[in-house]
Write a protein that holds these residues in place. Structure first.
Motif, PDB file in Angstrom:
ATOM      1  N   GLU A 243     -13.108   3.231   5.340  1.00 43.27           N
ATOM      2  CA  GLU A 243     -12.894   4.578   6.036  1.00 43.27           C
ATOM      3  C   GLU A 243     -13.802   4.671   7.148  1.00 43.27           C
ATOM      4  OE1 GLU A 243     -13.132   7.781   3.239  1.00 43.27           O
ATOM      5  OE2 GLU A 243     -11.623   7.118   1.956  1.00 43.27           O
TER       6      GLU A 243
ATOM      7  N   PHE B  41      -7.512  -1.153   7.445  1.00 42.69           N
ATOM      8  CA  PHE B  41      -6.870  -1.904   6.261  1.00 42.69           C
ATOM      9  C   PHE B  41      -6.882  -3.238   6.417  1.00 42.69           C
ATOM     10  CE2 PHE B  41      -3.919   1.130   3.779  1.00 42.69           C
ATOM     11  CZ  PHE B  41      -5.009   2.510   3.970  1.00 42.69           C
ATOM     12  N   ASP B  42      -7.372  -4.246   5.443  1.00 46.70           N
ATOM     13  CA  ASP B  42      -7.530  -5.719   5.783  1.00 46.70           C
ATOM     14  C   ASP B  42      -6.607  -6.299   4.465  1.00 46.70           C
ATOM     15  OD1 ASP B  42      -8.074  -8.400   5.631  1.00 46.70           O
ATOM     16  OD2 ASP B  42     -10.595  -7.968   5.630  1.00 46.70           O
ATOM     17  N   PHE B  43      -5.121  -6.561   4.964  1.00 43.82           N
ATOM     18  CA  PHE B  43      -4.391  -7.086   4.239  1.00 43.82           C
ATOM     19  C   PHE B  43      -4.241  -8.609   3.742  1.00 43.82           C
ATOM     20  CE2 PHE B  43      -2.446  -3.215   5.993  1.00 43.82           C
ATOM     21  CZ  PHE B  43      -1.629  -2.639   4.493  1.00 43.82           C
TER      22      PHE B  43
ATOM     23  N   PHE C  12      -0.367   4.908   0.934  1.00 41.96           N
ATOM     24  CA  PHE C  12      -0.577   5.160   2.423  1.00 41.96           C
ATOM     25  C   PHE C  12       0.512   4.776   3.196  1.00 41.96           C
ATOM     26  CE2 PHE C  12      -4.545   3.669   0.180  1.00 41.96           C
ATOM     27  CZ  PHE C  12      -5.330   4.766   0.453  1.00 41.96           C
TER      28      PHE C  12
ATOM     29  N   TYR D  46       0.527   8.807   6.956  1.00 39.86           N
ATOM     30  CA  TYR D  46      -0.255   7.929   7.664  1.00 39.86           C
ATOM     31  C   TYR D  46       0.578   7.177   8.571  1.00 39.86           C
ATOM     32  CZ  TYR D  46      -3.747   8.727   3.862  1.00 39.86           C
ATOM     33  OH  TYR D  46      -4.587   9.233   3.006  1.00 39.86           O
TER      34      TYR D  46
ATOM     35  N   ALA E 158       0.980  -1.312   0.084  1.00 35.93           N
ATOM     36  CA  ALA E 158       0.042   0.062  -0.118  1.00 35.93           C
ATOM     37  C   ALA E 158       0.861   1.270  -0.097  1.00 35.93           C
ATOM     38  CB  ALA E 158      -0.885   0.116   1.049  1.00 35.93           C
TER      39      ALA E 158
ATOM     40  N   PHE F 161      -4.984  -5.298  -0.633  1.00 33.29           N
ATOM     41  CA  PHE F 161      -5.568  -4.995   0.681  1.00 33.29           C
ATOM     42  C   PHE F 161      -6.976  -4.402   0.220  1.00 33.29           C
ATOM     43  CE2 PHE F 161      -3.401  -1.249  -1.008  1.00 33.29           C
ATOM     44  CZ  PHE F 161      -4.359  -0.301  -0.653  1.00 33.29           C
ATOM     45  N   LYS F 162      -7.691  -4.183   1.287  1.00 31.19           N
ATOM     46  CA  LYS F 162      -9.077  -3.611   1.344  1.00 31.19           C
ATOM     47  C   LYS F 162      -9.021  -2.489   2.310  1.00 31.19           C
ATOM     48  CE  LYS F 162     -11.544  -7.243   1.726  1.00 31.19           C
ATOM     49  NZ  LYS F 162     -12.832  -8.137   1.910  1.00 31.19           N
ATOM     50  N   LYS F 163      -9.756  -1.229   1.910  1.00 33.96           N
ATOM     51  CA  LYS F 163      -9.698  -0.278   2.735  1.00 33.96           C
ATOM     52  C   LYS F 163     -10.981   0.281   3.308  1.00 33.96           C
ATOM     53  CE  LYS F 163      -8.737   3.676   0.835  1.00 33.96           C
ATOM     54  NZ  LYS F 163      -9.749   4.676   0.925  1.00 33.96           N
TER      55      LYS F 163
ATOM     56  N   ILE G 216      -5.194   2.406  10.911  1.00 30.75           N
ATOM     57  CA  ILE G 216      -4.429   3.426  10.256  1.00 30.75           C
ATOM     58  C   ILE G 216      -4.901   4.850  10.487  1.00 30.75           C
ATOM     59  CG2 ILE G 216      -3.205   4.431   8.183  1.00 30.75           C
ATOM     60  CD1 ILE G 216      -2.487   1.448   8.678  1.00 30.75           C
TER      61      ILE G 216
ATOM     62  N   LEU H 218      -8.698   4.923   9.375  1.00 31.95           N
ATOM     63  CA  LEU H 218      -9.163   3.722   8.499  1.00 31.95           C
ATOM     64  C   LEU H 218      -8.988   2.294   9.066  1.00 31.95           C
ATOM     65  CD1 LEU H 218      -7.216   6.323   6.935  1.00 31.95           C
ATOM     66  CD2 LEU H 218      -8.449   5.161   5.047  1.00 31.95           C
TER      67      LEU H 218
END
Length: 386
Positions: free
Chosen positions: A195, A182-184, A146, A152, A143, A191-193, A171, A180
């Motif tokens: 907010e 984050f799903d790594f 970020f 960040y 990422a 990854f998925k983010k 984060i 946020l």
């Protein structure tokens, strides 16, 4: 010495009709017992200066690993037998080095698989408990927009149980104050983010700091996260609420309360900005700490319930070496929730006059770190039905 006391609990639950909110008060009673135990360190001196801030619990809570930032050793403490098991020397530099680019250790976490994560800007490395590098996660490469910048910052990481390739990160964005999740996926390097717009209201309690008119940071409420039963539980110090991110359903929802003892949010709203050199900041900090601050949730796996402390500090006129007011004690409140975050009971615990940096549950009790004559100790708080 074991002390038995009884505390009357008052539970206020908010209920709504079409026109107004009403508060209902339900009383209950529990019994609280306090016991203090010492850890046998043999001939070794344990590192207590950071008050176990750089420590982590094993998944079954049978042991604790404490990191000594002065000599770069870990101390493995058996919590069942209350004794030091071993010390392990870590390397500062080289292939197995734990130092970041600024040559200090910033964050430490014991992962669910027993490995240790050290991280900071541009550094995310996993070591085994013998000090050997297991994996460089290189999250700044996964990422880069970020974690490949210093805009960040990662406040916490959670390894999903039974899936060491799935890592959840909390984060923070410095400039906007946004948070946020984050799903790594470490296997696919993706990854998925998510907010957390629900936390934007924390800015209402934030103070922008200036130095000779130039932005110089901020002071305000914080958010903390824990991982429990496939959920990321996010609480904050300003609002009587919790955000729950369900990892299986990939969904986010909120639970909030407005209670007799703890209301629904902080009452003190500080000014929007203050000049650092004016001397006002220490007064703002004092007033903020004299107001309620809601602490992080923590999980009692034995009884399947959540605990949360809240604190209101007291101050005299004495200042410390940094020019800040010295606390003279605190009002401590304990809230008890079931596994679905329904409030069961809430009370002021008058037997406690301060909260330590480190506390956790084990075998259904609350363990609170205490330094007793430079010896590692724990005050064990047992909560039972009366």
């Amino acid at each position: 010495m074991r002390l038995l006391i009884s505390a009357a609990l008052f539970l206020a639950v908010s209920s709504c009709n079409s026109k107004e909110e009403k508060k209902q008060t339900v009383s209950d009673r529990i019994r609280v017992s306090l016991d203090t135990v010492l850890v046998d360190s043999g001939d070794e001196f344990l590192y207590l200066q950071d008050q176990l801030y750089y420590s982590g619990l094993s998944n079954d809570k049978s042991y604790l690993v404490n990191f000594n930032r002065q000599d770069f050793t870990t101390e493995k403490i058996d919590l069942d037998e209350l004794r030091l098991l071993e010390k392990v020397q870590f390397e500062k530099e080289g292939p197995n080095g734990v130092l970041n680019l600024a040559n200090y250790v910033s964050h430490f976490s014991l992962l669910s698989d027993g490995n240790i994560l050290f991280w900071d800007y541009f550094m995310y490395k996993v070591f085994d408990q013998n000090g050997h590098l297991v994996r460089d996660l290189a999250l700044d490469k996964i990422a880069p927009e970020f974690l490949g910048t210093d805009e960040y910052y990662a406040g916490a990481f959670f390894q999903v149980e039974n899936n060491s390739d799935r890592l959840i990160a909390f984060i923070f964005h410095w400039e906007s104050g946004s948070s946020l999740v984050f799903d790594f996926d470490l296997k696919d390097q993706t990854f998925k983010k998510l907010e957390l717009t629900e936390l934007e209201k924390l800015n209402d309690f934030n103070v922008n700091l200036l130095y000779e008119g130039t932005p110089a940071g901020s002071y305000g409420p914080s958010a903390k996260t824990i991982s429990v039963n496939g959920q990321i539980v996010i609480s904050n110090t300003a609002f009587n609420e919790v955000l729950i991110f369900d990892l299986d359903k990939d969904s986010l929802y909120t639970k909030s309360w407005n209670t007799h003892l703890l209301a629904d949010k902080k009452s003190y709203v500080p000014p929007k900005e203050v000049e650092r050199t004016s001397g006002q900041l220490k007064e703002i900090i004092k007033r903020n700490e004299e107001d309620l601050n809601y602490k992080s949730f923590f999980w009692d796996e034995k009884n399947e319930r959540f605990f949360r402390f809240s604190e209101r500090m007291h101050f005299g006129e004495e200042l410390n070496g940094y020019g800040d007011y010295v606390s003279t004690g605190s009002d401590i409140f304990l809230s008890v929730f079931n596994k679905d975050f329904n409030l069961i009971a809430e009370a002021e615990i008058s037997e406690l006059d301060k909260l330590p940096v480190t506390y956790f549950t084990k075998d259904g009790d609350i363990w609170m770190f205490e330094n007793i004559d430079d010896e590692m100790a724990f005050v064990i708080v047992t909560i039972e039905d009366a």
